[in-house]
Design a protein around this motif. Structure first.
Motif, mmCIF file in Angstrom:
data_model
loop_
_atom_site.group_PDB
_atom_site.id
_atom_site.type_symbol
_atom_site.label_atom_id
_atom_site.label_comp_id
_atom_site.label_asym_id
_atom_site.label_seq_id
_atom_site.Cartn_x
_atom_site.Cartn_y
_atom_site.Cartn_z
ATOM 1 N N SER A 117 0.789 -1.234 0.000
ATOM 2 C CA SER A 117 0.000 0.000 0.000
ATOM 3 C C SER A 117 0.819 1.281 0.000
ATOM 4 C CB SER A 117 -0.949 0.016 1.206
ATOM 5 O OG SER A 117 -1.795 -1.109 1.185
ATOM 6 N N GLY A 118 2.121 1.194 0.195
ATOM 7 C CA GLY A 118 2.950 2.390 0.165
ATOM 8 C C GLY A 118 2.907 3.191 1.454
ATOM 9 N N PHE A 119 3.045 4.505 1.329
ATOM 10 C CA PHE A 119 3.150 5.428 2.460
ATOM 11 C C PHE A 119 1.939 6.351 2.471
ATOM 12 C CE2 PHE A 119 7.364 4.092 1.416
ATOM 13 C CZ PHE A 119 8.118 4.120 2.575
ATOM 14 N N ARG A 120 1.494 6.725 3.686
ATOM 15 C CA ARG A 120 0.348 7.628 3.788
ATOM 16 C C ARG A 120 0.414 8.403 5.101
ATOM 17 N NH1 ARG A 120 -3.289 5.116 7.343
ATOM 18 N NH2 ARG A 120 -2.713 2.942 7.721
ATOM 19 N N PRO A 121 -0.071 9.656 5.093
ATOM 20 C CA PRO A 121 -0.156 10.409 6.346
ATOM 21 C C PRO A 121 -1.267 9.845 7.219
ATOM 22 C CG PRO A 121 -1.097 11.681 4.553
ATOM 23 C CD PRO A 121 -0.511 10.445 3.933
ATOM 24 N N LEU A 122 -1.038 9.795 8.523
ATOM 25 C CA LEU A 122 -2.086 9.392 9.460
ATOM 26 C C LEU A 122 -2.961 10.601 9.764
ATOM 27 C CD1 LEU A 122 0.064 7.206 11.883
ATOM 28 C CD2 LEU A 122 -1.476 6.431 10.068
ATOM 29 N N ARG A 123 -4.271 10.369 9.830
ATOM 30 C CA ARG A 123 -5.200 11.482 9.994
ATOM 31 C C ARG A 123 -6.173 11.235 11.132
ATOM 32 N NH1 ARG A 123 -4.643 14.909 5.768
ATOM 33 N NH2 ARG A 123 -3.629 14.085 3.892
ATOM 34 N N ASP A 124 -6.622 12.315 11.739
ATOM 35 C CA ASP A 124 -7.645 12.245 12.770
ATOM 36 C C ASP A 124 -9.002 12.004 12.110
ATOM 37 O OD1 ASP A 124 -8.456 12.250 15.407
ATOM 38 O OD2 ASP A 124 -7.453 14.132 15.878
ATOM 39 N N ALA A 125 -10.032 11.824 12.929
ATOM 40 C CA ALA A 125 -11.362 11.519 12.403
ATOM 41 C C ALA A 125 -11.878 12.609 11.461
ATOM 42 C CB ALA A 125 -12.332 11.319 13.561
ATOM 43 N N ASP A 126 -11.455 13.845 11.672
ATOM 44 C CA ASP A 126 -11.909 14.945 10.824
ATOM 45 C C ASP A 126 -11.007 15.172 9.619
ATOM 46 O OD1 ASP A 126 -9.664 16.011 12.000
ATOM 47 O OD2 ASP A 126 -10.670 17.755 12.880
#
Length: 225
Positions: A190-199
């Motif tokens: 899946s590679g790399f991705r920023p982690l994000r909050d619920a919003d």
């Protein structure tokens, strides 16, 4: 907003360690709700001198006020230790952090997958012999691994924990996403991705850590409900 007050963390961890459901929380058997001692100011100065970069403030303040590793998301924060005069993080995947390039910018702000653009793996039906297929398959996966696992992809990333199955999470130390937490999911393609909050807000270190702490308390309560 930068959050640098960690005065409540050790008390919350102590309550989780004493909680009857604390040992049911995922990963607790690895870190046992224990933080290693914080860094002293002189140690931080030595560390950042070796890295040639100042660490993002939320993580930097955690090292100075809370601890240099231990209790944290999944199996815990990789501990920071000094050996032979050199500071390094220890843990399953901690060696993915290239201390010599942490000061160089991680260039990404959006998810990316180093495998994008690769052709599909060879199909055995397209080959006349098993030997020819095996040779093509070996060549394909050699190319795949050379591209996907190239160290250039993690320049500027400080790996902080692993989730099992070679999935890991890292802090961006340099570049336009500095201070954000990212997932390295290359192990599942899946590679790399920023982690994000619920919003949808990108997670910094403090929110990432405190969100885990909130979830751990809820998980411990649910285990004995």
């Amino acid at each position: 907003m930068t959050h640098t007050d960690w005065s409540d963390v050790r008390g919350r961890l102590a309550r989780l360690a004493a909680h009857p459901g604390g040992d049911k929380v995922f990963g607790a058997h690895a870190h046992r709700w224990t933080l290693e001692p914080p860094l002293r100011a002189a140690e931080m100065a030595e560390l950042e001198g070796q890295l040639r970069v100042e660490l993002p403030e939320e993580y930097r303040s955690f090292l100075l006020a809370a601890g240099r590793g231990g209790a944290g998301p999944t199996y815990g924060l990789f501990p920071l230790r000094r050996a032979d005069g050199r500071w390094a993080w220890e843990g399953d995947g901690a060696d993915l952090t290239d201390r010599d390039t942490l000061h160089q910018p991680f260039p990404h702000t959006e998810p990316f997958n180093p495998a994008d653009g690769l052709p599909e793996p060879p199909d055995e039906e397209d080959y006349d012999t098993v030997e020819a297929f095996n040779e093509a398959e070996d060549a394909y996966w050699e190319r795949h691994d050379r591209l996907v696992y190239a160290p250039d992809h993690s320049i500027g990333l400080l790996y902080l924990c692993h989730l099992g199955c070679a999935m890991r999470e890292a802090l961006v130390v340099s570049g336009p996403a500095r201070g954000q937490m990212w997932a390295d999911d290359t192990a599942d393609g899946s590679g790399f991705r920023p982690l994000r909050d619920a919003d949808g807000t990108p997670l910094g270190f403090a929110r990432w850590y405190r969100r885990w702490l909130d979830e751990a308390e809820a998980e411990a309560d649910a285990a004995v409900a």
